[in-house]
Design an enzyme around this catalytic site. Structure first.
Site, PDB file in Angstrom:
ATOM      1  N   ASP A 179      -0.057 -17.135   0.639  1.00 36.85           N
ATOM      2  CA  ASP A 179       0.513 -17.907   1.744  1.00 36.85           C
ATOM      3  C   ASP A 179       0.211 -19.344   1.328  1.00 36.85           C
ATOM      4  O   ASP A 179      -0.943 -19.782   1.387  1.00 36.85           O
ATOM      5  CB  ASP A 179      -0.179 -17.581   3.065  1.00 36.85           C
ATOM      6  CG  ASP A 179       0.465 -18.343   4.217  1.00 36.85           C
ATOM      7  OD1 ASP A 179       0.731 -19.559   4.051  1.00 36.85           O
ATOM      8  OD2 ASP A 179       0.700 -17.746   5.280  1.00 36.85           O
ATOM      9  N   HIS A 180       1.227 -20.063   0.874  1.00 36.25           N
ATOM     10  CA  HIS A 180       0.923 -21.349   0.230  1.00 36.25           C
ATOM     11  C   HIS A 180       0.308 -22.350   1.211  1.00 36.25           C
ATOM     12  O   HIS A 180      -0.309 -23.320   0.792  1.00 36.25           O
ATOM     13  CB  HIS A 180       2.154 -21.924  -0.494  1.00 36.25           C
ATOM     14  CG  HIS A 180       3.173 -22.536   0.390  1.00 36.25           C
ATOM     15  ND1 HIS A 180       4.078 -21.804   1.101  1.00 36.25           N
ATOM     16  CD2 HIS A 180       3.439 -23.833   0.694  1.00 36.25           C
ATOM     17  CE1 HIS A 180       4.853 -22.622   1.802  1.00 36.25           C
ATOM     18  NE2 HIS A 180       4.481 -23.864   1.573  1.00 36.25           N
ATOM     19  N   HIS A 242       2.596 -18.610   8.006  1.00 40.09           N
ATOM     20  CA  HIS A 242       1.966 -19.932   7.919  1.00 40.09           C
ATOM     21  C   HIS A 242       1.330 -20.378   9.243  1.00 40.09           C
ATOM     22  O   HIS A 242       0.192 -20.825   9.277  1.00 40.09           O
ATOM     23  CB  HIS A 242       2.986 -20.984   7.504  1.00 40.09           C
ATOM     24  CG  HIS A 242       3.733 -20.650   6.243  1.00 40.09           C
ATOM     25  ND1 HIS A 242       3.138 -20.026   5.173  1.00 40.09           N
ATOM     26  CD2 HIS A 242       5.023 -20.854   5.880  1.00 40.09           C
ATOM     27  CE1 HIS A 242       4.035 -19.875   4.201  1.00 40.09           C
ATOM     28  NE2 HIS A 242       5.189 -20.365   4.611  1.00 40.09           N
TER      29      HIS A 242
HETATM   30  C1  BG6 Z   1       8.314 -21.365   3.151  1.00 42.91           C
HETATM   31  C2  BG6 Z   1       9.498 -21.034   3.986  1.00 42.91           C
HETATM   32  O1  BG6 Z   1       7.389 -20.311   3.150  1.00 42.91           O
HETATM   33  O2  BG6 Z   1       7.701 -22.540   3.666  1.00 42.91           O
HETATM   34  C3  BG6 Z   1      10.483 -22.180   4.000  1.00 42.91           C
HETATM   35  O3  BG6 Z   1      10.123 -19.867   3.451  1.00 42.91           O
HETATM   36  C4  BG6 Z   1       9.801 -23.454   4.452  1.00 42.91           C
HETATM   37  O4  BG6 Z   1      11.589 -21.892   4.829  1.00 42.91           O
HETATM   38  C5  BG6 Z   1       8.531 -23.689   3.655  1.00 42.91           C
HETATM   39  O5  BG6 Z   1      10.695 -24.531   4.256  1.00 42.91           O
HETATM   40  C6  BG6 Z   1       7.748 -24.855   4.211  1.00 42.91           C
HETATM   41  O6  BG6 Z   1       6.692 -25.147   3.347  1.00 42.91           O
HETATM   42  P1  BG6 Z   1       6.127 -26.622   3.217  1.00 42.91           P
HETATM   43  O7  BG6 Z   1       4.993 -26.517   2.255  1.00 42.91           O
HETATM   44  O8  BG6 Z   1       7.266 -27.461   2.723  1.00 42.91           O
HETATM   45  O9  BG6 Z   1       5.693 -27.004   4.601  1.00 42.91           O
END
Ligand code: BG6
Length: 486
Positions: A179-180, A242
């Site tokens: 989960d980045h 997230h």
């Molecule tokens: C991803 C989603 O996991 O996270 C995307 O699939 C979203 O739809 C993105 O845009 C948002 O990540 P960040 O790091 O740009 O907030």
């Protein structure tokens, strides 16, 4: 300790010619390499169907790295790193091709720590895991870890099936679910701020907190991911993973130690304590929206239904605003408002904690800024300078990302996650219990949405979602907070 053949770390990327590899994974490797954070003896094996050679692949990735590395791109560093990259043409759906992978590992020899990164669509996770097993690759006495990206299923049943299939090849301990958001600096910092400051931890409870807001607004639309997004929607794309990660860190008790097990167990307790939304109460708790055409970043943009690969009468939500409660002694009764949407008026991810205040006094406010600024904002009341006893709101604004040293020392999410995986630190990954618990809540919610035929509210691109999302807070006597309008 390393003698060149022993303790080699081998990172194998399935989907080596995809966007994720070019934009995120290889730049993360470059950053780690240039900062001397890669294991001493490592190789990166890139797998793809395209007929490249290692030399032609290295030529292809160079401009991507020039564009996407966080640290300064230097030809000399790139050349040294490239010596550790090998490209292999295989079709990963062909089990026979796995013999080619095996040959490469054998040629490297020694005891290896092997990480398999599945940068491919989720329907290939289980087939790849099976082929790795059937080909005998996983039988070797090396250490094997597999890294997969969300979505981990589309509901609890499919998640369980995927888990079961993956566990036929890997044990749960060696499955690293990415989960980045867990790799983001300020999300990790929430725990540090909470548990290392009596100033905050002492008031982090339902006697002092009026409400919590977790907001992740984006200006982009679905971009080129229409086919995936239309099947998914904001609730499953952002909230289930997230935003629930953030919520569980904001709501958790202090873990006994910094082990993955302790941290994740505390997070799961919060997710398990989410109160399911009662029948008939959905409209008080949830607003779903879909962007229509409008203006975003001074450009006229298409509505969701006109985007590529979107069903023309799609009812997929691109915006969610939601009010939830968690039944824990610490935060019972405190409304937690969650909001996320595409094509909104700004790009901003933050957590706001609004404290209780006696009548006539502006409440104290703590905002943890996650993106684009990283920092902490605290609003309190003080005497206006001068001879009158007037009280005015003042604030302290700690901008972490404004400091050059902080900015250049802050690893990107994937960099941090890859480094953690090398070190077998699972605290930055999603545990199976977290997956189960968050799907349980979302599945129940989706059932309610279908039963109560929830209406989807259009909102013009460039706004902060449908007006009803503001209304949801207004009837509670509150409003969405952000630094400018707090
Ligand atoms: C991803 C989603 O996991 O996270 C995307 O699939 C979203 O739809 C993105 O845009 C948002 O990540 P960040 O790091 O740009 O907030």
């Amino acid at each position: 300790m390393s003698n060149g053949k022993q303790n080699k770390t081998v990172f194998t990327i399935f989907g080596g010619t995809g966007d994720l590899t070019y934009r995120k994974l290889l730049p993360a490797f470059y950053n780690l390499f240039s900062l001397y954070k890669m294991p001493q003896d490592f190789e990166i094996l890139i797998l793809g169907r395209k007929e490249y050679t290692t030399e032609s692949y290295i030529e292809i990735i160079k401009p991507w790295l020039k564009k996407f590395t966080r640290t300064n791109f230097r030809d000399e560093v790139f050349d040294r790193m490239s010596e550790h990259i090998q490209y292999l043409v295989i079709n990963f759906t062909e089990e026979a091709d796995y013999a080619l992978i095996k040959d490469v590992y054998e040629q490297w020899g020694g005891v290896q720590q092997r990480l398999y990164y599945l940068a491919v669509a989720p329907q290939f996770f289980a087939p790849i895991a099976h082929s790795l097993k059937n080909s005998g690759i996983l039988d070797e006495k090396d250490s094997h870890q597999v890294m997969i990206e969300k979505p981990f299923g589309v509901d609890i049943t499919s998640a369980q099936m995927l888990h079961q299939q993956m566990c036929q090849a890997f044990n749960d301990e060696s499955i690293y679910r990415i989960d980045h958001y867990l790799g983001k600096e300020m999300i990790q910092n929430i725990m540090s701020v909470r548990f290392n400051n009596t100033l905050f931890e002492g008031i982090w409870n339902n006697l002092q907190i009026d409400n919590i807001q977790i907001s992740a607004l984006e200006t982009v639309g679905v971009e080129n991911r229409g086919a995936y997004y239309d099947q998914t929607g904001a609730l499953k794309d952002m909230v289930q993973n997230h935003l629930f990660q953030i919520l569980s860190i904001v709501g958790m008790e202090k873990p006994e130690d910094a082990s993955a097990y302790d941290i994740q167990s505390e997070q799961v307790k919060v997710l398990d304590a989410l109160i399911p939304i009662e029948k008939g109460k959905l409209r008080e708790h949830l607003v779903l929206g879909q962007y229509s055409s409008g203006t975003s970043s001074d450009m006229t943009v298409k509505g969701y239904l006109e985007e590529e690969n979107i069903n023309t009468n799609s009812t997929t939500e691109t915006f969610v605003a939601m009010k939830v409660f968690i039944d824990t002694p610490r935060l019972a009764g405190v409304p937690i408002y969650i909001r996320t949407g595409k094509r909104c008026d700004r790009r901003s991810t933050e957590v706001a904690i609004q404290f209780k205040a006696p009548e006539g006094i502006l409440p104290n406010l703590l905002i943890i800024k996650i993106y684009p600024d990283e920092g902490i904002y605290l609003r309190f009341n003080a005497k206006k300078p001068g001879t009158t006893p007037e009280v005015v709101p003042v604030f302290m604004d700690f901008c972490q990302s404004c400091v050059y040293e902080n900015r250049i020392n802050t690893p990107e999410a994937y960099e941090r996650l890859i480094e953690a995986a090398f070190k077998k630190d699972k605290a930055l990954f999603t545990s199976w219990a977290q997956v189960l618990s968050s799907w349980k809540f979302i599945d129940h919610l989706v059932e309610r949405i279908n039963e109560e035929q929830m209406i989807l509210h259009p909102y013009p691109s460039g706004q902060s979602g449908p007006h009803l999302a503001d209304e949801m807070l207004r009837v509670d006597g509150r409003h969405w907070i952000d630094e400018e309008h707090g």
